[in-house]
Enzyme design. Structure first.
Site, PDB file in Angstrom:
ATOM      1  N   GLY A  12       0.931  -1.183   0.301  1.00 19.31           N
ATOM      2  CA  GLY A  12       0.026   0.042  -0.222  1.00 19.31           C
ATOM      3  C   GLY A  12       0.857   1.375   0.149  1.00 19.31           C
ATOM      4  O   GLY A  12       2.043   1.251   0.104  1.00 19.31           O
ATOM      5  N   ASP A  13       0.052   2.488  -0.001  1.00 19.56           N
ATOM      6  CA  ASP A  13       0.884   3.721   0.003  1.00 19.56           C
ATOM      7  C   ASP A  13       1.749   3.768  -1.394  1.00 19.56           C
ATOM      8  O   ASP A  13       2.852   4.865  -1.129  1.00 19.56           O
ATOM      9  CB  ASP A  13       1.494   3.906   1.178  1.00 19.56           C
ATOM     10  CG  ASP A  13       0.743   3.692   2.524  1.00 19.56           C
ATOM     11  OD1 ASP A  13      -0.308   4.290   2.427  1.00 19.56           O
ATOM     12  OD2 ASP A  13       1.032   2.984   3.253  1.00 19.56           O
ATOM     13  N   GLU A  14       1.461   3.227  -2.293  1.00 15.10           N
ATOM     14  CA  GLU A  14       2.534   3.144  -3.635  1.00 15.10           C
ATOM     15  C   GLU A  14       2.112   4.485  -4.662  1.00 15.10           C
ATOM     16  O   GLU A  14       3.079   4.867  -5.496  1.00 15.10           O
ATOM     17  CB  GLU A  14       2.158   2.164  -4.604  1.00 15.10           C
ATOM     18  CG  GLU A  14       2.849   0.787  -3.808  1.00 15.10           C
ATOM     19  CD  GLU A  14       1.334   0.219  -3.301  1.00 15.10           C
ATOM     20  OE1 GLU A  14       1.351  -1.150  -2.778  1.00 15.10           O
ATOM     21  OE2 GLU A  14       0.381   0.759  -2.971  1.00 15.10           O
ATOM     22  N   LYS A  16      -1.232   5.174  -5.703  1.00 14.24           N
ATOM     23  CA  LYS A  16      -2.083   4.612  -6.775  1.00 14.24           C
ATOM     24  C   LYS A  16      -3.045   6.159  -7.017  1.00 14.24           C
ATOM     25  O   LYS A  16      -3.497   6.090  -8.228  1.00 14.24           O
ATOM     26  CB  LYS A  16      -3.178   3.669  -6.087  1.00 14.24           C
ATOM     27  CG  LYS A  16      -2.246   2.469  -5.906  1.00 14.24           C
ATOM     28  CD  LYS A  16      -3.253   1.299  -5.278  1.00 14.24           C
ATOM     29  CE  LYS A  16      -3.875   1.577  -3.823  1.00 14.24           C
ATOM     30  NZ  LYS A  16      -2.480   1.583  -2.765  1.00 14.24           N
ATOM     31  N   ASN A  38      -9.661   3.320   5.766  1.00 13.29           N
ATOM     32  CA  ASN A  38      -8.591   3.000   5.999  1.00 13.29           C
ATOM     33  C   ASN A  38      -7.513   3.341   5.266  1.00 13.29           C
ATOM     34  O   ASN A  38      -6.074   3.281   5.428  1.00 13.29           O
ATOM     35  CB  ASN A  38      -8.335   1.565   6.738  1.00 13.29           C
ATOM     36  CG  ASN A  38      -8.768   0.621   5.688  1.00 13.29           C
ATOM     37  OD1 ASN A  38      -9.495   0.854   4.736  1.00 13.29           O
ATOM     38  ND2 ASN A  38      -8.165  -0.751   5.953  1.00 13.29           N
ATOM     39  N   ALA A  39      -7.851   3.643   3.907  1.00  9.01           N
ATOM     40  CA  ALA A  39      -7.133   3.967   2.883  1.00  9.01           C
ATOM     41  C   ALA A  39      -6.982   5.322   2.733  1.00  9.01           C
ATOM     42  O   ALA A  39      -7.901   6.093   3.017  1.00  9.01           O
ATOM     43  CB  ALA A  39      -7.462   3.104   1.523  1.00  9.01           C
ATOM     44  N   GLY A  40      -5.832   5.939   2.128  1.00  6.44           N
ATOM     45  CA  GLY A  40      -5.922   7.414   1.689  1.00  6.44           C
ATOM     46  C   GLY A  40      -4.911   7.582   0.447  1.00  6.44           C
ATOM     47  O   GLY A  40      -3.833   7.266   0.414  1.00  6.44           O
ATOM     48  N   HIS A  41      -5.556   8.412  -0.487  1.00  7.73           N
ATOM     49  CA  HIS A  41      -4.857   8.847  -1.570  1.00  7.73           C
ATOM     50  C   HIS A  41      -4.585  10.338  -1.616  1.00  7.73           C
ATOM     51  O   HIS A  41      -5.690  11.006  -1.458  1.00  7.73           O
ATOM     52  CB  HIS A  41      -5.878   8.371  -2.859  1.00  7.73           C
ATOM     53  CG  HIS A  41      -5.912   6.832  -3.068  1.00  7.73           C
ATOM     54  ND1 HIS A  41      -6.758   6.187  -3.841  1.00  7.73           N
ATOM     55  CD2 HIS A  41      -5.205   5.909  -2.449  1.00  7.73           C
ATOM     56  CE1 HIS A  41      -6.748   5.166  -3.964  1.00  7.73           C
ATOM     57  NE2 HIS A  41      -5.449   4.541  -2.988  1.00  7.73           N
ATOM     58  N   GLN A 224      -4.995  -0.211  -0.623  1.00  6.39           N
ATOM     59  CA  GLN A 224      -3.963  -0.747   0.097  1.00  6.39           C
ATOM     60  C   GLN A 224      -2.973  -1.518  -0.995  1.00  6.39           C
ATOM     61  O   GLN A 224      -2.702  -0.998  -1.870  1.00  6.39           O
ATOM     62  CB  GLN A 224      -4.486  -1.730   1.107  1.00  6.39           C
ATOM     63  CG  GLN A 224      -5.067  -1.378   2.377  1.00  6.39           C
ATOM     64  CD  GLN A 224      -6.468  -1.027   2.357  1.00  6.39           C
ATOM     65  OE1 GLN A 224      -7.465  -1.796   1.587  1.00  6.39           O
ATOM     66  NE2 GLN A 224      -7.169  -0.127   2.935  1.00  6.39           N
ATOM     67  N   THR A 300      -3.795   8.800   6.089  1.00  8.19           N
ATOM     68  CA  THR A 300      -4.994   8.547   6.835  1.00  8.19           C
ATOM     69  C   THR A 300      -4.726   8.791   8.109  1.00  8.19           C
ATOM     70  O   THR A 300      -5.441   9.461   8.992  1.00  8.19           O
ATOM     71  CB  THR A 300      -5.716   7.266   6.653  1.00  8.19           C
ATOM     72  OG1 THR A 300      -6.090   7.073   5.283  1.00  8.19           O
ATOM     73  CG2 THR A 300      -6.695   6.899   7.463  1.00  8.19           C
ATOM     74  N   ASP A 333      12.220  10.058  -8.167  1.00 11.27           N
ATOM     75  CA  ASP A 333      13.047  11.182  -7.739  1.00 11.27           C
ATOM     76  C   ASP A 333      13.756  11.065  -6.396  1.00 11.27           C
ATOM     77  O   ASP A 333      14.642  11.658  -6.109  1.00 11.27           O
ATOM     78  CB  ASP A 333      12.195  12.288  -7.975  1.00 11.27           C
ATOM     79  CG  ASP A 333      10.847  12.276  -7.113  1.00 11.27           C
ATOM     80  OD1 ASP A 333      10.285  11.340  -7.380  1.00 11.27           O
ATOM     81  OD2 ASP A 333      10.729  13.068  -6.136  1.00 11.27           O
TER      82      ASP A 333
END
Length: 424
Positions: A12-14, A16, A38-41, A224, A300, A333
């Site tokens: 997760g946290d890639e 997306k 529970n996910a955050g973009h 995720q 999140t 980067d």
């Protein structure tokens, strides 16, 4: 017509959210098919920062239709809070653009209370849950005692279901020394937002099928990452839903023949939030450097992410589990300035080299990474917009990842903004 599934290829946290936002210009519908808030973009457009938890990232493109599928678990109170925040930023989040499956399970206040009580009780054995009630809500779904979004339209039924659920939930809360919750109070909290949510209810499955029949392109957005999948991840340190690409069909109500291109999102290095095995984790100055440069703090929860080198074994397993067609590589980067970069190409256990992926998560916890070292680069990549504008060492690094994964890297991100992207 070409429908696209976006999944995280690590834990997760890639990034997306950025890739969904980037590709949405060529897509008519964007569907979220699993997970909860529970996910955050985090998406940055022209310097403006948008943090999304339940609303698909396609909402940032005017005219796009965003759908929340039946595989999602939704906290109605937090959802209204997210809508209000987006409204303040000038976004159109009306029911004409955003629709919620009437089959979607609702996270209730007692789910959150139980989630937090359990995690506190686990002490040293914590899973690393966000405490937002995701797991307990999925439990009720499987137990066939859950409350669905359509129940918001029937106050009497909603109250009856809450009252029935609290008979069991209060007994469980008592085991953890927590006070009982009153049905009237829980009903009042949820019913207070029901009138605002009901206009969003829709038959999401039919909406997707109709769009495909009209030749429109659909994107399926996961939350995720693959290795947090409830079946295929590093169990028990996983999330509560299936995060693999195949769940895009079940979580939105369509046939798998409508899934065409499957993009795995992976960082140029690896991160993980919460507990669980992480073979390439760097608990040194390099790990701290990656965390600071990459801004590795949860969208999140704000929790600092564990950082480590890219793990090609994990990446190959993601290709296998999802049938990935190509990779979107983010945060290249962040590696600028490192003289040497390591890539985990295999594992070692009990003095033996392991080429494949351990069959159980306990095996992953017991392995040591075998690294291949490649040259780094000093150049700032943030202004690069073409493949040829990248320094040779950066191109070689990406090419090596392609070789190890067995599929092409089609997108390279060199910064957080939408335009800091190279399309190959």
């Amino acid at each position: 017509m070409s429908n696209v599934v976006i999944v995280g290829a690590q834990w997760g946290d890639e990034g997306k959210g950025k890739i969904v936002d980037l590709l949405s210009k060529d897509i008519e519908l964007v569907v979220r098919f699993q997970g909860g808030n529970n996910a955050g973009h985090t998406v940055i457009v022209d310097g403006a920062k948008y943090v999304l938890h339940l609303v698909p990232s396609g909402i940032l493109h005017p005219g796009k239709i965003c759908l929340i599928g039946n595989g999602v678990v939704l906290d109605p109170i937090d959802f209204i809070g997210e809508l209000d925040a987006l409204l303040k930023q000038g976004l159109d989040v009306s029911p004409s653009r955003l629709k919620l499956s009437y089959k979607t399970q609702l996270i209730m206040p007692y789910h959150k209370a139980l989630d937090q009580a359990r995690e506190k009780h686990l002490s040293a054995g914590k899973i690393g849950t966000t405490g937002r009630g995701i797991g307990p809500c999925y439990e009720d779904k499987v137990a066939r005692t859950g409350i669905r979004a359509c129940d918001l339209a029937n106050p009497d039924l909603l109250k009856a279901k809450i009252t029935a659920a609290l008979k069991e939930k209060n007994a469980l809360l008592a085991l953890y020394g927590m006070p009982a919750m009153q049905p009237e109070e829980v009903f009042a909290q949820v019913n207070a937002v029901a009138a605002r949510l009901v206009p969003y209810l829709a038959d999401v499955s039919t909406a997707i099928h109709n769009a495909c029949a009209q030749g429109k392109n659909v994107m399926f957005e996961g939350a995720q990452g693959v290795h947090l999948d409830i079946d295929h991840g590093t169990y028990p340190f996983v999330t509560s839903s299936n995060t693999v690409a195949g769940n895009a069909a079940a979580g939105s109500g369509i046939g798998s023949q409508l899934l065409h291109r499957i993009i795995g999102i992976t960082k140029a290095y690896t991160t993980r939030v919460g507990s669980g095995p992480f073979p390439t984790e760097l608990e040194d100055a390099t790990g701290q450097l990656l965390r600071e440069r990459g801004g590795e703090f949860g969208a999140t929860t704000g929790r600092p992410r564990r950082c480590g080198w890219q793990d090609a074994v994990v990446l190959r397993q993601s290709v296998l589990l999802n049938g990935l067609t190509d990779i979107a590589l983010t945060k290249l980067d962040v590696l600028s300035g490192l003289k040497e970069i390591n890539i985990c190409v295999a594992y070692e256990q009990d003095g033996k080299r392991i080429e494949g992926f351990p069959t159980v998560s306990e095996g992953l916890a017991a392995v040591r990474p075998i690294y291949e070292t490649v040259p780094g680069w000093d150049d700032d990549l943030s202004a690069c917009r073409t493949w040829d504008s990248l320094p040779a060492a950066a191109r070689s690094y990406v090419t090596r990842l392609e070789e190890l994964a067995g599929i092409p890297v089609s997108i390279v991100s060199v910064g957080p903004d939408r335009d800091q992207t190279i399309i190959r």
